[in-house]
Write a protein that holds these residues in place. Sequence first.
Motif, PDB file in Angstrom:
ATOM      1  N   ARG A 176      13.428   2.667   0.763  1.00 32.87           N
ATOM      2  CA  ARG A 176      12.013   2.866   1.081  1.00 32.87           C
ATOM      3  C   ARG A 176      11.865   4.031   2.061  1.00 32.87           C
ATOM      4  NH1 ARG A 176       8.776  -1.697   3.221  1.00 32.87           N
ATOM      5  NH2 ARG A 176       7.126  -1.124   1.784  1.00 32.87           N
ATOM      6  N   ILE A 196      -3.377   7.040  -1.869  1.00 31.82           N
ATOM      7  CA  ILE A 196      -2.658   6.247  -0.859  1.00 31.82           C
ATOM      8  C   ILE A 196      -2.505   4.806  -1.328  1.00 31.82           C
ATOM      9  CG2 ILE A 196      -2.824   5.305   1.480  1.00 31.82           C
ATOM     10  CD1 ILE A 196      -4.098   7.971   2.328  1.00 31.82           C
ATOM     11  N   ALA A 197      -3.563   4.238  -1.913  1.00 28.78           N
ATOM     12  CA  ALA A 197      -3.488   2.869  -2.433  1.00 28.78           C
ATOM     13  C   ALA A 197      -2.427   2.770  -3.522  1.00 28.78           C
ATOM     14  CB  ALA A 197      -4.853   2.440  -2.966  1.00 28.78           C
ATOM     15  N   ARG A 205       0.983   2.811  -1.815  1.00 30.81           N
ATOM     16  CA  ARG A 205       1.301   1.562  -1.104  1.00 30.81           C
ATOM     17  C   ARG A 205       1.797   0.475  -2.054  1.00 30.81           C
ATOM     18  NH1 ARG A 205      -3.135   2.484   3.001  1.00 30.81           N
ATOM     19  NH2 ARG A 205      -1.912   2.958   4.884  1.00 30.81           N
ATOM     20  N   ILE A 225       7.984   3.072  -1.323  1.00 34.34           N
ATOM     21  CA  ILE A 225       7.188   3.675  -0.247  1.00 34.34           C
ATOM     22  C   ILE A 225       6.871   2.620   0.806  1.00 34.34           C
ATOM     23  CG2 ILE A 225       5.008   4.794   0.342  1.00 34.34           C
ATOM     24  CD1 ILE A 225       6.936   6.582  -1.224  1.00 34.34           C
ATOM     25  N   ASP A 226       7.105   2.965   2.057  1.00 36.52           N
ATOM     26  CA  ASP A 226       6.768   2.093   3.187  1.00 36.52           C
ATOM     27  C   ASP A 226       5.284   2.281   3.504  1.00 36.52           C
ATOM     28  OD1 ASP A 226       6.416   0.778   5.575  1.00 36.52           O
ATOM     29  OD2 ASP A 226       8.189   1.617   6.546  1.00 36.52           O
ATOM     30  N   GLY A 227       4.473   1.295   3.138  1.00 37.36           N
ATOM     31  CA  GLY A 227       3.020   1.406   3.311  1.00 37.36           C
ATOM     32  C   GLY A 227       2.555   1.534   4.736  1.00 37.36           C
ATOM     33  N   ASP A 228       3.422   1.189   5.699  1.00 39.01           N
ATOM     34  CA  ASP A 228       3.058   1.308   7.110  1.00 39.01           C
ATOM     35  C   ASP A 228       3.390   2.681   7.680  1.00 39.01           C
ATOM     36  OD1 ASP A 228       2.128  -1.318   7.240  1.00 39.01           O
ATOM     37  OD2 ASP A 228       4.146  -2.098   7.642  1.00 39.01           O
ATOM     38  N   ARG A 229       3.981   3.544   6.866  1.00 40.76           N
ATOM     39  CA  ARG A 229       4.348   4.885   7.337  1.00 40.76           C
ATOM     40  C   ARG A 229       3.836   5.945   6.369  1.00 40.76           C
ATOM     41  NH1 ARG A 229       9.733   6.384   7.952  1.00 40.76           N
ATOM     42  NH2 ARG A 229      10.407   4.929   6.333  1.00 40.76           N
ATOM     43  N   ILE A 230       2.542   5.875   6.102  1.00 42.56           N
ATOM     44  CA  ILE A 230       1.901   6.863   5.239  1.00 42.56           C
ATOM     45  C   ILE A 230       0.947   7.697   6.082  1.00 42.56           C
ATOM     46  CG2 ILE A 230       0.347   7.235   3.289  1.00 42.56           C
ATOM     47  CD1 ILE A 230       1.418   4.715   2.017  1.00 42.56           C
ATOM     48  N   THR A 237      -9.007   4.284   5.241  1.00 41.17           N
ATOM     49  CA  THR A 237      -7.758   3.547   5.077  1.00 41.17           C
ATOM     50  C   THR A 237      -6.813   3.892   6.221  1.00 41.17           C
ATOM     51  OG1 THR A 237      -6.003   3.034   3.478  1.00 41.17           O
ATOM     52  CG2 THR A 237      -6.638   5.338   3.670  1.00 41.17           C
ATOM     53  N   SER A 244      -0.806   6.654   9.429  1.00 46.96           N
ATOM     54  CA  SER A 244       0.037   6.551  10.625  1.00 46.96           C
ATOM     55  C   SER A 244       0.234   7.878  11.339  1.00 46.96           C
ATOM     56  CB  SER A 244       1.395   5.945  10.257  1.00 46.96           C
ATOM     57  OG  SER A 244       2.060   6.738   9.303  1.00 46.96           O
TER      58      SER A 244
END
Length: 354
Positions: free
Chosen positions: A68, A134-135, A138, A143-148, A167, A170
């Motif tokens: 990821r 982005i959605a 995620r 893909i790490d959704g907390d590091r976009i 949205t 980070s």
Amino acid sequence: MHPKIQPLRRRLSIALWSLVTALSVAAGLASVVLWQHSYAMDEQRVSIRHGGHTLNGVLTIPKDGRKRHGLVVYVHGDGPVNATHDDGYKPQWEANAKAGYASLSWDKPGVEGAPGNWLDQSMDDRAEETTAAIAWARARPDIDGDRIGLWGASQAGWVLPKVAAKTPVSFVIAVSPAINWLRQGRYNLLAELRADGASASRTSAVIAKSDSTRRLLERHATFEEYVKAMRGDLDGMTADRWRFISKNYTADATRDLRALRGIPVLLALAGHDINVDTADTERIYRAVLDTGGALTAKRYPDATHSFLKQSIEQSDLKVTLTALFSPRSLFADGFLEDQRRFLKDLGRGSSATP
């Protein structure tokens, strides 16, 4: 032996070795080009559904063996830009990959056969498009959704904060972003006149024409009314472009920037920018964002608006040769490395200062 045979053989031998040498040089140059355009990342074509249309995208993934990664989502500036920006993004994507981040970009509507027309879009439309991308990202397991986060240049300055309001993101990398459409247009107009060494009379005439255009926009004039008012002197304006400007000329990022408070922001500013008033941009970014302490402003004295070195951009030949044989060298000194370090520092939980 016939006296003419030996000189003939000598000439044939010289010609043969010249050909061999030329072929060797050509092969060597081709090898250099291939090597310089081999980037440390995996690249794949992707399709993103949005609003009944498909966004034709490119996703690059670092070759580091991790399952990821964080993601940098690219938001283009003005113009008919394709996903790779004619391969101009790839050195940046490689820098992102070295920091452990994937990169995502897509063709603007109507570019490279993509459905739609980018000139039909408002800045809100562009923000909705980016939010959909982005959605989509995620939902991917790699893909790490907390590091976009977002990367955007020039016109993207009006899109980046709108996305952040829709949205969670980070981080943001803003490259010579614009603040106010009308102020930016006037700044660009005057800067180009100065660069051309325009006379006072020509400057006055051009400003008068610009003021007339603004008045037409304010009263929502049609393209036909614009053509009539300009007496045929359209200066490249088309009906589609007039419609695009009419939708967006009131754009101002000042209030929207509040959505970026507390988010790490790298603001990259060019020293030779005739498109965007970078002093105005930095002043407003600092006024709105400095209170959160997450803004890093970085100036690049040798950069133009496109973030190429000024000494290279001034020559079409230099741009072509550098793009062929050393594409990473196109960019202003430190730009790629600062971007890599900014992203790398995010993973360490630092202040993300280059």
